[in-house]
Design an enzyme around this catalytic site. Structure first.
Site, mmCIF file in Angstrom:
data_model
loop_
_atom_site.group_PDB
_atom_site.id
_atom_site.type_symbol
_atom_site.label_atom_id
_atom_site.label_comp_id
_atom_site.label_asym_id
_atom_site.label_seq_id
_atom_site.Cartn_x
_atom_site.Cartn_y
_atom_site.Cartn_z
ATOM 1 N N TYR A 72 -20.008 6.062 8.891
ATOM 2 C CA TYR A 72 -19.072 6.526 7.869
ATOM 3 C C TYR A 72 -18.029 7.459 8.478
ATOM 4 O O TYR A 72 -16.830 7.315 8.242
ATOM 5 C CB TYR A 72 -19.832 7.238 6.742
ATOM 6 C CG TYR A 72 -18.953 7.529 5.546
ATOM 7 C CD1 TYR A 72 -18.959 6.668 4.446
ATOM 8 C CD2 TYR A 72 -18.124 8.649 5.508
ATOM 9 C CE1 TYR A 72 -18.147 6.917 3.353
ATOM 10 C CE2 TYR A 72 -17.312 8.897 4.424
ATOM 11 C CZ TYR A 72 -17.321 8.043 3.342
ATOM 12 O OH TYR A 72 -16.510 8.278 2.264
ATOM 13 N N PHE A 124 11.640 -2.644 2.431
ATOM 14 C CA PHE A 124 10.773 -3.712 1.919
ATOM 15 C C PHE A 124 10.367 -3.396 0.470
ATOM 16 O O PHE A 124 10.341 -2.238 0.069
ATOM 17 C CB PHE A 124 9.535 -3.854 2.818
ATOM 18 C CG PHE A 124 8.650 -4.977 2.383
ATOM 19 C CD1 PHE A 124 9.089 -6.293 2.462
ATOM 20 C CD2 PHE A 124 7.382 -4.731 1.865
ATOM 21 C CE1 PHE A 124 8.286 -7.341 2.030
ATOM 22 C CE2 PHE A 124 6.569 -5.781 1.435
ATOM 23 C CZ PHE A 124 7.023 -7.080 1.513
ATOM 24 N N ASP A 125 10.022 -4.446 -0.290
ATOM 25 C CA ASP A 125 9.717 -4.303 -1.731
ATOM 26 C C ASP A 125 8.682 -3.221 -2.042
ATOM 27 O O ASP A 125 8.858 -2.434 -2.961
ATOM 28 C CB ASP A 125 9.126 -5.578 -2.352
ATOM 29 C CG ASP A 125 9.806 -6.837 -1.910
ATOM 30 O OD1 ASP A 125 10.650 -6.791 -1.011
ATOM 31 O OD2 ASP A 125 9.473 -7.869 -2.477
ATOM 32 N N ASP A 215 9.016 2.015 9.525
ATOM 33 C CA ASP A 215 8.170 0.997 8.908
ATOM 34 C C ASP A 215 7.999 -0.078 9.987
ATOM 35 O O ASP A 215 8.918 -0.822 10.295
ATOM 36 C CB ASP A 215 8.859 0.447 7.646
ATOM 37 C CG ASP A 215 8.072 -0.680 6.997
ATOM 38 O OD1 ASP A 215 7.116 -1.177 7.611
ATOM 39 O OD2 ASP A 215 8.438 -1.084 5.872
ATOM 40 N N ALA A 217 5.840 -2.752 10.711
ATOM 41 C CA ALA A 217 5.069 -4.004 10.606
ATOM 42 C C ALA A 217 5.352 -4.974 11.761
ATOM 43 O O ALA A 217 4.436 -5.534 12.347
ATOM 44 C CB ALA A 217 5.371 -4.666 9.260
ATOM 45 N N LYS A 258 0.659 -7.886 10.470
ATOM 46 C CA LYS A 258 1.721 -8.594 11.185
ATOM 47 C C LYS A 258 1.492 -8.428 12.694
ATOM 48 O O LYS A 258 0.703 -9.167 13.257
ATOM 49 C CB LYS A 258 3.105 -8.068 10.770
ATOM 50 C CG LYS A 258 3.559 -8.559 9.397
ATOM 51 C CD LYS A 258 3.064 -7.696 8.282
ATOM 52 C CE LYS A 258 3.731 -7.969 6.969
ATOM 53 N NZ LYS A 258 3.105 -7.181 5.883
ATOM 54 N N HIS A 450 7.808 -12.738 -10.125
ATOM 55 C CA HIS A 450 7.718 -13.922 -9.258
ATOM 56 C C HIS A 450 6.285 -14.350 -8.944
ATOM 57 O O HIS A 450 6.029 -15.509 -8.700
ATOM 58 C CB HIS A 450 8.516 -13.706 -7.967
ATOM 59 C CG HIS A 450 8.049 -12.533 -7.150
ATOM 60 N ND1 HIS A 450 8.237 -11.229 -7.556
ATOM 61 C CD2 HIS A 450 7.388 -12.465 -5.971
ATOM 62 C CE1 HIS A 450 7.720 -10.426 -6.641
ATOM 63 N NE2 HIS A 450 7.197 -11.140 -5.676
HETATM 64 N N1 F0G Z 1 6.752 -3.256 5.312
HETATM 65 C C1 F0G Z 1 7.241 -4.460 5.642
HETATM 66 C C2 F0G Z 1 8.481 -4.558 6.467
HETATM 67 C C3 F0G Z 1 6.583 -5.630 5.208
HETATM 68 O O1 F0G Z 1 7.094 -6.825 5.522
HETATM 69 C C4 F0G Z 1 5.403 -5.509 4.443
HETATM 70 C C5 F0G Z 1 4.700 -6.694 3.948
HETATM 71 C C6 F0G Z 1 4.933 -4.222 4.131
HETATM 72 C C7 F0G Z 1 5.635 -3.118 4.589
HETATM 73 C C8 F0G Z 1 3.705 -4.004 3.300
HETATM 74 O O2 F0G Z 1 2.573 -4.294 4.054
HETATM 75 O O3 F0G Z 1 1.505 -6.234 2.871
HETATM 76 O O4 F0G Z 1 0.240 -4.826 4.516
HETATM 77 O O5 F0G Z 1 0.834 -3.919 2.306
HETATM 78 N N2 F0G Z 1 5.180 -7.854 3.980
HETATM 79 C C9 F0G Z 1 4.508 -9.093 3.598
HETATM 80 C C10 F0G Z 1 5.477 -10.245 3.676
HETATM 81 C C11 F0G Z 1 3.780 -9.036 2.309
HETATM 82 O O6 F0G Z 1 5.105 -11.361 3.257
HETATM 83 O O7 F0G Z 1 6.580 -10.075 4.174
HETATM 84 P P1 F0G Z 1 1.219 -4.851 3.380
#
Ligand code: F0G
Length: 458
Positions: A72, A124-125, A215, A217, A258, A450
């Site tokens: 843990y 990102f969204d 960020d 990824a 990623k 979506h």
């Molecule tokens: N930042 C970027 C640039 C991303 O592309 C994503 C996720 C995230 C943050 C969030 O990360 O999914 O691990 O919580 N992108 C995926 C996509 C979902 O399909 O582009 P996560």
């Protein structure tokens, strides 16, 4: 004869994927109400919905899974991950999280307050979501070139320094806790940010006392583009470039799904002990104790190994080469795509592919539907459906770019699959004039429609 390209790995385990008939696919997509998210994956032949968590782990990663320490607190797997992050990315303080958006949630709980402004390059969204959820605002400072789909520019993910300085000058600086640099910039097409731009943004931020958060990824893919496109970096290793990129940052959030080539995972990297301490409390509330944060010991072991593999030049050359190969095939056949191709995906420009279908009929979505019917290939719409409605007027928001994204999972598909994908797209392109109308909405959720929207053909 010059030796041709070949993937730098061989296959030890295979997963069956099944072809289907066109008639079956016509029926299935109708049953899924023309929503690609609602298709069960066994109905998809080649799945390009996302490159997130869909990569193939290596034999070394799988053997690391067996060595995971599931304690843990204080698991050796945590220290393996933390030490790898320190060695490759340079951050002293590390918090594991279950994925990227969780890292955003934890870090923003410390850094983002009501009324703040968070400039960056097309957030990102989920990043934007976590900012707006805290009644703060994401300000897009991406260079204008990014919004022209045919303009060739080596670093379309760059931040416009003038736009950024304007935000700094025209707002109370204490309302701007950080700038977020997304590498590569997913929202603008997987486009990279140059080292010069990262350095200059960081210098400007220092001058104003604003933090730089990356960020990260697809940080390794960004480093690859710096190596092959930016003067002065051609002889540096990916790891040297990665270390320099992060040297300009105060912290990072990571979706390990990623470029760490794992199926689930994330983390936060920080230099400042005080921010780390505050974030630790939120990590415990939302994710788990500070040495596991929603991950198993085995996950952290695989993640550490994945970071090493993901920062090898040979791997990146093969990965990005696959996307460039597919992009070139499409361009040779006149298919309109976003150029130059990005690091993780091909983005088809539906406004030019189906110019006769208005945005109100969701052209990128109908293109996705037709591509599925043609070859069982699944992409994802980045257009009017995703842009959703204006929260006040409830009218559709029409984005500048109406795209179908085909994201390529890491180490999963072969060059033959790329040829198959290209042929499916080219076939749809050749019959594009037979696609007369788009789709209409029968049901939608109040936000993030979506994922669950139900559509019907017009
Ligand atoms: N930042 C970027 C640039 C991303 O592309 C994503 C996720 C995230 C943050 C969030 O990360 O999914 O691990 O919580 N992108 C995926 C996509 C979902 O399909 O582009 P996560």
């Amino acid at each position: 004869m010059e030796l041709p390209f070949a993937e730098p790995y061989k296959i030890k385990m295979v997963e069956q994927i099944r072809k289907s008939t066109k008639d079956e696919r016509i029926q299935w997509i109708k049953e899924a109400t023309y929503n690609l998210f609602k298709l069960s994956s066994d109905k998809v032949f080649i799945d390009l919905l996302t490159d997130s968590g869909t990569g193939a782990m290596s034999d070394k990663q799988w053997s690391e899974m067996m060595l995971g320490d599931e304690s843990y607190a204080g698991a050796s797997s945590f220290f393996k991950m933390k030490n790898t992050i320190k060695e490759l990315l340079g951050f002293d303080y590390v918090l594991p999280t279950h994925q990227g958006r969780a890292a955003e949630n934890v870090l923003f709980s410390v850094l983002v307050k009501n009324g703040d402004l968070i400039p960056g390059n097309s957030h990102f969204d989920t990043t934007k979501g976590h900012i707006e959820f805290r009644h703060a605002k994401a300000v897009d400072c991406t260079i204008d070139e990014a919004f022209n789909p045919t303009l060739i520019h080596p670093f379309k993910g760059n931040i416009d320094l003038n736009k950024l300085q304007n935000v700094f000058e025209n707002n109370p600086i204490e309302k701007i806790p950080m700038v977020i640099i997304t590498i590569t910039c997913n929202t603008s097409g997987g486009q990279p940010v140059s080292m010069q731009n990262i350095r200059e943004v960081s210098e400007l931020c220092k001058k104003y006392g604003v933090k730089v958060i990356v960020d990260s990824a697809r940080f390794a893919e960004n480093a690859y583009f710096i190596k092959v496109r930016e003067k002065g970096y051609e002889n540096k290793t990916i790891r040297e470039i990665v270390a320099e990129m992060f040297s300009y940052a105060d912290g990072m959030t990571m979706s390990s799904k990623k470029d760490a080539i794992v199926n689930m995972g994330g983390f936060i990297g920080l230099r400042d002990k005080e921010i780390y301490r505050q974030a630790s409390t939120f990590n415990i509330i939302y994710e788990g104790y500070i040495t596991y944060g929603g991950l198993s010991g085995r996950d952290m072991n695989a993640l550490a190994q994945g970071l090493r593999e993901g920062t090898e030049f040979e791997y990146l050359e093969s990965r990005i080469g696959q996307i460039e190969y597919l992009g070139k095939k499409l361009l040779d056949h006149g298919v309109p795509i976003l150029e130059p191709v990005g690091g993780h995906a091909i983005f088809i420009d539906s406004k030019r592919f189906l110019p006769h279908i208005p945005q109100s009929e969701f052209p990128a979505q109908i293109l996705g539907v037709e591509l599925f019917i043609e070859g069982g290939v699944r992409g994802t719409e980045i257009g009017t459906l995703l842009a959703d409605r204006d929260p006040v007027t409830r009218e559709n928001r029409y984005p500048k770019l109406e795209l179908l994204r085909l994201a390529i999972p890491r180490r999963v598909y072969s060059r033959n699959h790329m040829d198959y994908i290209a042929a499916s797209i080219i076939n749809v392109y050749e019959r594009r004039n037979e696609i007369k109308r788009g789709l209409k909405i029968n049901w939608e959720a109040p936000i993030m429609r979506h994922f669950t929207v139900e559509l019907e053909r017009l």
